[in-house]
Structures are given as C-alpha cells and as structure tokens.
Motif scaffolding. Structure first.
Motif, PDB file in Angstrom:
ATOM      1  N   UNK A  33     -20.256   4.565 -39.161  1.00 14.64           N
ATOM      2  CA  UNK A  33     -19.042   4.270 -38.386  1.00 14.64           C
ATOM      3  C   UNK A  33     -18.454   2.862 -38.555  1.00 14.64           C
ATOM      4  N   UNK A  34     -18.855   2.004 -39.348  1.00 15.99           N
ATOM      5  CA  UNK A  34     -18.703   0.676 -39.506  1.00 15.99           C
ATOM      6  C   UNK A  34     -18.951   0.119 -40.814  1.00 15.99           C
ATOM      7  N   UNK A  54      -8.496   3.914 -42.413  1.00 18.75           N
ATOM      8  CA  UNK A  54      -9.598   3.177 -41.593  1.00 18.75           C
ATOM      9  C   UNK A  54      -8.612   2.224 -40.819  1.00 18.75           C
ATOM     10  N   UNK A  55      -9.331   1.926 -39.588  1.00 21.35           N
ATOM     11  CA  UNK A  55      -8.951   0.531 -38.842  1.00 21.35           C
ATOM     12  C   UNK A  55      -9.518  -0.595 -39.842  1.00 21.35           C
ATOM     13  N   UNK A 105     -13.557   0.574 -39.910  1.00 23.80           N
ATOM     14  CA  UNK A 105     -13.955   1.789 -39.090  1.00 23.80           C
ATOM     15  C   UNK A 105     -13.115   3.189 -39.374  1.00 23.80           C
ATOM     16  N   UNK A 106     -13.617   4.223 -39.742  1.00 23.42           N
ATOM     17  CA  UNK A 106     -15.254   4.410 -40.004  1.00 23.42           C
ATOM     18  C   UNK A 106     -15.436   3.833 -41.314  1.00 23.42           C
ATOM     19  N   UNK A 107     -16.700   4.002 -41.805  1.00 23.28           N
ATOM     20  CA  UNK A 107     -17.269   3.426 -43.045  1.00 23.28           C
ATOM     21  C   UNK A 107     -16.269   3.994 -44.260  1.00 23.28           C
ATOM     22  N   UNK A 108     -15.931   3.056 -45.120  1.00 26.16           N
ATOM     23  CA  UNK A 108     -15.163   3.634 -46.306  1.00 26.16           C
ATOM     24  C   UNK A 108     -15.917   3.999 -47.176  1.00 26.16           C
ATOM     25  N   UNK A 109     -15.881   5.323 -47.479  1.00 30.33           N
ATOM     26  CA  UNK A 109     -16.986   6.122 -48.642  1.00 30.33           C
ATOM     27  C   UNK A 109     -16.501   5.425 -49.858  1.00 30.33           C
ATOM     28  N   UNK A 110     -15.375   5.363 -50.227  1.00 29.67           N
ATOM     29  CA  UNK A 110     -14.858   4.929 -51.554  1.00 29.67           C
ATOM     30  C   UNK A 110     -15.292   3.595 -52.153  1.00 29.67           C
TER      31      UNK A 110
END
Length: 116
Positions: A33-34, A54-55, A105-110
């Motif tokens: 989430x973060x 993402x925020x 938010x949410x997690x940046x998978x990149x």
C-alpha cells in the motif's frame, strides 16, 4: 504476491541506486500500500518532469529544490513538502544539493529490484 520490508530497517542496511546524473535513491520501507524512498540530489541534478498513477507526497529533508507540480512552480527548502496527485506531471531541479523523502501509494512495483 505480497511485498514488504522487514519491520525495522537500520540506515546502515540501505542500498543505493543511481537513477540519473547526480541522483541516487534508496528504498527505505514499503508494503503493497505504501513506499518510502530517500532520494539524494547533487546541486543542479534534475528529477525530470514525469507522471504516474501513484499518489506522491515528498518532503524536503535538506537542500533547496525548484519543484513543478502541474502548472505551478515553487522553490522549496528543508521542511517544505509537495503533493502530486495521480497522473499530474511533476519534477524537481536541485538548486542546492539536498535530499527528498518521497512516499508513494500504492507501492511502485517498478522501483523493486526484482521487477526491473
């Protein structure tokens, strides 16, 4: 798949990645989430104008940055912060060497090493 850092992360265990000339970052802590990222900039270094879904909230830990969010440009110093809503173009130029703490938010998978 669930992503998360350990509950505690000593500063000495952080690893740094170069992301551009005069810029490097470390993933401080995250879960799905973060994400909290520490980004260090040399004077004159640029975080190019970009946007993502993402925020993002960024806190100026040190230094001085010219920050663009959407159509607004401001000079921010230690203790100041900015918010970039999803899909709003934003970027920075380090007027002085400094550090930003960026939360997403949410997690940046990149940003995760295994997903690059």
């Amino acid at each position: 798949m669930t992503h998360s850092t350990p509950v505690f992360t000593p500063a000495a265990s952080l690893t740094w990645e170069a992301t551009g000339p005069g810029v490097h970052r470390s993933l401080v802590a995250y879960n799905d989430d973060l994400l909290l990222v520490k980004a260090e900039f040399a004077a004159g270094a640029v975080g190019a104008l970009h946007q993502h879904v993402h925020s993002q909230i960024s806190y100026v830990e040190s230094g001085e940055f010219e920050v663009t969010v959407g159509d607004e440009v401001r000079v921010l110093r230690a203790g100041d912060s900015f918010y970039a809503a999803p899909n709003v173009p934003h970027g920075v130029v380090a007027r002085q060497a400094g550090t930003l703490l960026d939360s997403f938010s949410p997690l940046r998978l990149d940003f995760l090493p295994a997903t690059k």
